[in-house]
Write an enzyme that holds these catalytic residues in place. Structure first.
Site, short mmCIF file in Angstrom:
data_model
loop_
_atom_site.label_atom_id
_atom_site.label_comp_id
_atom_site.label_asym_id
_atom_site.label_seq_id
_atom_site.Cartn_x
_atom_site.Cartn_y
_atom_site.Cartn_z
N ASP A 176 0.82 -1.21 0.00
CA ASP A 176 0.00 0.00 0.00
C ASP A 176 0.86 1.27 0.00
OD1 ASP A 176 -2.40 1.36 -0.06
OD2 ASP A 176 -2.63 1.36 2.12
N ASN A 220 -11.04 -2.76 -5.03
CA ASN A 220 -10.32 -1.83 -5.90
C ASN A 220 -11.04 -1.56 -7.23
OD1 ASN A 220 -7.05 -2.99 -4.78
ND2 ASN A 220 -8.16 -1.14 -4.16
C1 IPE Z 1 -5.33 -2.84 -0.18
O1 IPE Z 1 -5.00 -1.50 -0.37
C2 IPE Z 1 -5.35 -3.55 -1.50
C3 IPE Z 1 -4.06 -3.70 -2.18
C4 IPE Z 1 -2.90 -3.34 -1.70
C5 IPE Z 1 -4.11 -4.33 -3.47
P1 IPE Z 1 -6.12 -0.38 -0.45
O2 IPE Z 1 -5.43 0.91 -0.58
O3 IPE Z 1 -7.11 -0.71 -1.48
O4 IPE Z 1 -6.79 -0.52 0.99
P2 IPE Z 1 -7.85 0.43 1.73
O5 IPE Z 1 -9.06 0.48 0.90
O6 IPE Z 1 -7.22 1.76 1.91
O7 IPE Z 1 -8.08 -0.22 3.05
C1 IPE Z 2 -1.75 0.15 -3.33
O1 IPE Z 2 -1.46 1.50 -3.33
C2 IPE Z 2 -1.95 -0.39 -4.72
C3 IPE Z 2 -3.32 -0.85 -4.99
C4 IPE Z 2 -4.32 -0.82 -4.17
C5 IPE Z 2 -3.56 -1.38 -6.33
P1 IPE Z 2 -2.64 2.58 -3.33
O2 IPE Z 2 -3.00 2.88 -4.74
O3 IPE Z 2 -3.76 2.12 -2.48
O4 IPE Z 2 -1.91 3.82 -2.68
P2 IPE Z 2 -2.54 4.84 -1.65
O5 IPE Z 2 -3.02 4.05 -0.47
O6 IPE Z 2 -3.65 5.54 -2.35
O7 IPE Z 2 -1.41 5.73 -1.31
MG MG Z 3 -4.15 2.38 -0.50
#
Ligand code: IPE
Ligand code: IPE
Ligand code: MG
Length: 250
Positions: free
Chosen positions: A22, A70
């Site tokens: 993340d 997602n």
């Molecule tokens: C969790 O990250 C999913 C992945 C890393 C693929 P998110 O960024 O989607 O999680 P939330 O929604 O903030 O909890």
């Molecule tokens: C995790 O990074 C990747 C996926 C969920 C695909 P994020 O895209 O959630 O990054 P933040 O949390 O918005 O910084």
């Molecule tokens: Mg995230």
């Protein structure tokens, strides 16, 4: 060799490490870039960490790549992530074969594009007999979805189940997307959030949790070693007392 090199006990490695990668979006925004720039950087980190895990001797590595939730992101971002994934599958295919890494997916593959499904099918065939490490991508994955999907499979396959028959935990696990993986020993989340976000609810039931504020694109081998060293200091009691664990050791 750097001075602050961290010692990792080879005999006490977690068998299965799972990572919630993340922080890509915030990492990019901090640099005044588009979120997709962060995903591209995150993919580079994933490659580095896979290589390092393989080098150290981790047997199972699961990377949370795309959750069922997602899909709710802007369509352009979803599309960019899928394109990036498709590109990386092509690019890394030979590396996976060469390094004897078996690639698998946990999650609902049927929800991905035909093109991606075809690429994965080919990769499963090409890497299925590899044995050094299993790399599982949690893709179109949700923990609740995994459990409900398992229940539905059981209902379909066991239509003739005599009413009153009970299913054991062992039997149930066979129906999970993650059936081919052992329980998670170490669950790492980068990016600073202190939550599980629907990841591996069943397999991580007794995982040691490790959270770091580092955004995923900045997570490097040193950060990984730190997480592993931290894990090695933990006492896994599985409901028992500390005294019992001490006695079992002697
Ligand atoms: C969790 O990250 C999913 C992945 C890393 C693929 P998110 O960024 O989607 O999680 P939330 O929604 O903030 O909890
Ligand atoms: C995790 O990074 C990747 C996926 C969920 C695909 P994020 O895209 O959630 O990054 P933040 O949390 O918005 O910084
Ligand atoms: Mg995230």
């Amino acid at each position: 060799m750097t001075e602050d090199r961290i010692h990792i006990e080879p005999g006490k490695l977690p068998r299965h490490v799972a990572i919630i990668m993340d922080g890509n979006g915030r990492w990019a925004r901090q640099r005044g870039q588009m979120r997709t720039f962060g995903h591209a950087a995150g993919a580079e980190t994933a490659k580095k960490i896979v290589e390092e895990a393989r080098r150290i001797g981790i047997r199972y590595l699961t990377l949370y790549t795309f959750s069922t939730e997602n899909w709710n992101r802007p369509p352009e971002e979803v599309e960019a992530i899928m394109q990036l994934l498709s590109k990386k599958l092509d690019k890394e295919k030979d590396n996976l074969i060469e390094n004897k890494i078996r690639l698998t997916v946990v999650g609902d593959l049927a929800g991905l594009s035909r093109e991606l499904q075809r690429k994965f099918k080919d990769l499963f065939e090409q890497t299925g007999r590899n044995y050094e490490m299993t790399l599982a991508l949690a893709l179109n994955y949700g923990g609740r979805n995994e459990v409900v999907h398992a229940v539905n499979r059981i209902l379909t396959e066991k239509v003739n189940f005599v009413t009153g028959c009970e299913i054991t935990e062992k039997e149930f696990e066979k129906y999970l997307y993650s059936a081919h993986l052992p329980d998670v020993d170490l669950l790492i989340r980068t990016g600073g959030e202190l939550r599980i976000s629907n990841f591996l609810l069943w397999k991580a039931a007794y995982a040691e949790l490790y959270f770091t504020p580092t955004f995923w694109p900045d997570f490097d081998e040193h950060c990984f070693h730190k997480a592993l060293a931290d894990y090695q200091k933990r006492e896994r009691r599985y409901g028992k007392t500390g005294e019992q664990i001490e006695n079992e050791k002697s």
